[in-house]
Design a protein around this motif. Structure first.
Motif, PDB file in Angstrom:
ATOM      1  N   PHE A  80      54.454  34.135  48.917  1.00  0.00           N
ATOM      2  CA  PHE A  80      54.484  34.334  47.470  1.00  0.00           C
ATOM      3  C   PHE A  80      53.216  33.726  46.895  1.00  0.00           C
ATOM      4  O   PHE A  80      52.842  32.612  47.249  1.00  0.00           O
ATOM      5  CB  PHE A  80      55.705  33.670  46.822  1.00  0.00           C
ATOM      6  N   SER A  81      52.558  34.453  46.000  1.00  0.00           N
ATOM      7  CA  SER A  81      51.330  33.946  45.406  1.00  0.00           C
ATOM      8  C   SER A  81      51.155  34.522  44.014  1.00  0.00           C
ATOM      9  O   SER A  81      51.600  35.631  43.735  1.00  0.00           O
ATOM     10  CB  SER A  81      50.126  34.340  46.268  1.00  0.00           C
ATOM     11  N   THR A  82      50.501  33.744  43.162  1.00  0.00           N
ATOM     12  CA  THR A  82      50.104  34.274  41.858  1.00  0.00           C
ATOM     13  C   THR A  82      48.581  34.371  41.781  1.00  0.00           C
ATOM     14  O   THR A  82      48.032  34.578  40.705  1.00  0.00           O
ATOM     15  CB  THR A  82      50.643  33.414  40.690  1.00  0.00           C
ATOM     16  N   VAL A  83      47.917  34.219  42.919  1.00  0.00           N
ATOM     17  CA  VAL A  83      46.460  34.386  42.974  1.00  0.00           C
ATOM     18  C   VAL A  83      46.183  35.859  43.254  1.00  0.00           C
ATOM     19  O   VAL A  83      46.503  36.364  44.322  1.00  0.00           O
ATOM     20  CB  VAL A  83      45.817  33.503  44.062  1.00  0.00           C
ATOM     21  N   ASP A  84      45.638  36.549  42.290  1.00  0.00           N
ATOM     22  CA  ASP A  84      45.316  37.965  42.431  1.00  0.00           C
ATOM     23  C   ASP A  84      43.868  38.084  42.895  1.00  0.00           C
ATOM     24  O   ASP A  84      42.948  37.752  42.151  1.00  0.00           O
ATOM     25  CB  ASP A  84      45.508  38.664  41.085  1.00  0.00           C
ATOM     26  N   PRO A  85      43.641  38.545  44.130  1.00  0.00           N
ATOM     27  CA  PRO A  85      42.272  38.615  44.644  1.00  0.00           C
ATOM     28  C   PRO A  85      41.365  39.542  43.841  1.00  0.00           C
ATOM     29  O   PRO A  85      40.149  39.393  43.866  1.00  0.00           O
ATOM     30  CB  PRO A  85      42.449  39.127  46.068  1.00  0.00           C
ATOM     31  N   TYR A  86      41.936  40.459  43.089  1.00  0.00           N
ATOM     32  CA  TYR A  86      41.119  41.375  42.312  1.00  0.00           C
ATOM     33  C   TYR A  86      40.441  40.687  41.138  1.00  0.00           C
ATOM     34  O   TYR A  86      39.428  41.153  40.634  1.00  0.00           O
ATOM     35  CB  TYR A  86      41.950  42.564  41.827  1.00  0.00           C
ATOM     36  N   ASN A  87      40.996  39.568  40.655  1.00  0.00           N
ATOM     37  CA  ASN A  87      40.373  38.871  39.528  1.00  0.00           C
ATOM     38  C   ASN A  87      39.001  38.328  39.894  1.00  0.00           C
ATOM     39  O   ASN A  87      38.087  38.335  39.076  1.00  0.00           O
ATOM     40  CB  ASN A  87      41.274  37.756  39.003  1.00  0.00           C
ATOM     41  N   ARG A  88      38.851  37.858  41.123  1.00  0.00           N
ATOM     42  CA  ARG A  88      37.535  37.378  41.561  1.00  0.00           C
ATOM     43  C   ARG A  88      36.537  38.538  41.567  1.00  0.00           C
ATOM     44  O   ARG A  88      35.409  38.420  41.103  1.00  0.00           O
ATOM     45  CB  ARG A  88      37.618  36.752  42.939  1.00  0.00           C
ATOM     46  N   LYS A  89      36.997  39.691  42.074  1.00  0.00           N
ATOM     47  CA  LYS A  89      36.143  40.883  42.095  1.00  0.00           C
ATOM     48  C   LYS A  89      35.789  41.314  40.672  1.00  0.00           C
ATOM     49  O   LYS A  89      34.640  41.655  40.376  1.00  0.00           O
ATOM     50  CB  LYS A  89      36.859  42.011  42.839  1.00  0.00           C
ATOM     51  N   ARG A  90      36.783  41.307  39.758  1.00  0.00           N
ATOM     52  CA  ARG A  90      36.541  41.667  38.357  1.00  0.00           C
ATOM     53  C   ARG A  90      35.517  40.729  37.718  1.00  0.00           C
ATOM     54  O   ARG A  90      34.673  41.154  36.937  1.00  0.00           O
ATOM     55  CB  ARG A  90      37.846  41.597  37.567  1.00  0.00           C
ATOM     56  N   MET A  91      35.631  39.434  38.043  1.00  0.00           N
ATOM     57  CA  MET A  91      34.732  38.451  37.470  1.00  0.00           C
ATOM     58  C   MET A  91      33.285  38.745  37.870  1.00  0.00           C
ATOM     59  O   MET A  91      32.398  38.827  37.020  1.00  0.00           O
ATOM     60  CB  MET A  91      35.123  37.043  37.941  1.00  0.00           C
ATOM     61  N   TRP A  92      33.037  38.924  39.175  1.00  0.00           N
ATOM     62  CA  TRP A  92      31.666  39.165  39.645  1.00  0.00           C
ATOM     63  C   TRP A  92      31.130  40.506  39.153  1.00  0.00           C
ATOM     64  O   TRP A  92      29.965  40.635  38.797  1.00  0.00           O
ATOM     65  CB  TRP A  92      31.581  39.057  41.162  1.00  0.00           C
ATOM     66  N   SER A  93      32.002  41.506  39.098  1.00  0.00           N
ATOM     67  CA  SER A  93      31.592  42.813  38.603  1.00  0.00           C
ATOM     68  C   SER A  93      31.179  42.730  37.131  1.00  0.00           C
ATOM     69  O   SER A  93      30.160  43.294  36.724  1.00  0.00           O
ATOM     70  CB  SER A  93      32.743  43.808  38.782  1.00  0.00           C
ATOM     71  N   ALA A 103      34.112  38.517  32.146  1.00  0.00           N
ATOM     72  CA  ALA A 103      34.008  37.661  33.332  1.00  0.00           C
ATOM     73  C   ALA A 103      34.763  36.355  33.123  1.00  0.00           C
ATOM     74  O   ALA A 103      35.442  35.867  34.041  1.00  0.00           O
ATOM     75  CB  ALA A 103      32.547  37.382  33.657  1.00  0.00           C
ATOM     76  N   ALA A 104      34.670  35.791  31.932  1.00  0.00           N
ATOM     77  CA  ALA A 104      35.359  34.529  31.637  1.00  0.00           C
ATOM     78  C   ALA A 104      36.877  34.699  31.700  1.00  0.00           C
ATOM     79  O   ALA A 104      37.590  33.846  32.234  1.00  0.00           O
ATOM     80  CB  ALA A 104      34.939  34.006  30.269  1.00  0.00           C
ATOM     81  N   ILE A 105      37.377  35.806  31.179  1.00  0.00           N
ATOM     82  CA  ILE A 105      38.818  36.072  31.229  1.00  0.00           C
ATOM     83  C   ILE A 105      39.268  36.232  32.675  1.00  0.00           C
ATOM     84  O   ILE A 105      40.282  35.671  33.084  1.00  0.00           O
ATOM     85  CB  ILE A 105      39.177  37.306  30.375  1.00  0.00           C
ATOM     86  N   ALA A 106      38.524  36.972  33.472  1.00  0.00           N
ATOM     87  CA  ALA A 106      38.874  37.152  34.888  1.00  0.00           C
ATOM     88  C   ALA A 106      38.845  35.819  35.630  1.00  0.00           C
ATOM     89  O   ALA A 106      39.715  35.542  36.458  1.00  0.00           O
ATOM     90  CB  ALA A 106      37.941  38.156  35.544  1.00  0.00           C
TER      91      ALA A 106
END
Length: 136
Positions: A80-93, A103-106
């Motif tokens: 179980f996790s609440t860490v969404d790996p896509y947020n890191r990708k969204r941030m860098w993108s 980027a700050a929101i991500a």
């Protein structure tokens, strides 16, 4: 079709613990809402949801509710996790495109995942009983 014993189930759903967390609503959702309104006033369409809950979901779950539901249905929780790996990708993108606010929101959403307040819950469960065995 029923999931056989030993079969894996992957669930991804909004984390209701986050939406009820006032610091998150004030620091992330409220600025996002105002930014959305500003863009709309300028005639631009955005994909932001309106402050907090998303109206396309009928029910909201957090770790306690989804784990309890799955255990009662004959599953054991593998992860179980609440860490969404896509947020890191969204941030860098967003940074590469020069979208600092996005980027700050991500980055905020990604960081919140490490303390159980990420916006998405990712649950992996394994069927330990078939649905037929649970019903009887």
């Amino acid at each position: 079709a029923m999931l056989p014993e030993g079969g894996a189930l992957l669930l991804r759903h909004p984390n209701s613990d986050l939406f009820l967390n006032w610091p998150y609503r004030l620091l992330v959702e409220l600025p996002k809402y105002f930014f959305h309104r500003l863009l709309r006033l300028r005639g631009k369409k955005t994909g932001f949801t309106v402050l907090g809950f998303q109206n396309q979901h009928l029910y909201y779950f957090n770790k306690r509710s989804v784990v309890g539901l799955l255990k009662r249905a004959g599953f054991e929780i593998a992860a179980f996790s609440t860490v969404d790996p896509y947020n890191r990708k969204r941030m860098w993108s967003a940074l590469r495109r020069g979208k600092i606010a996005e980027a700050a929101i991500a980055a905020m959403r990604h960081s919140l995942g490490y303390v159980g307040l990420g916006p998405e819950c990712l649950t992996v469960a394994r069927a330990v009983k078939s649905a037929h065995k649970i019903a009887h």
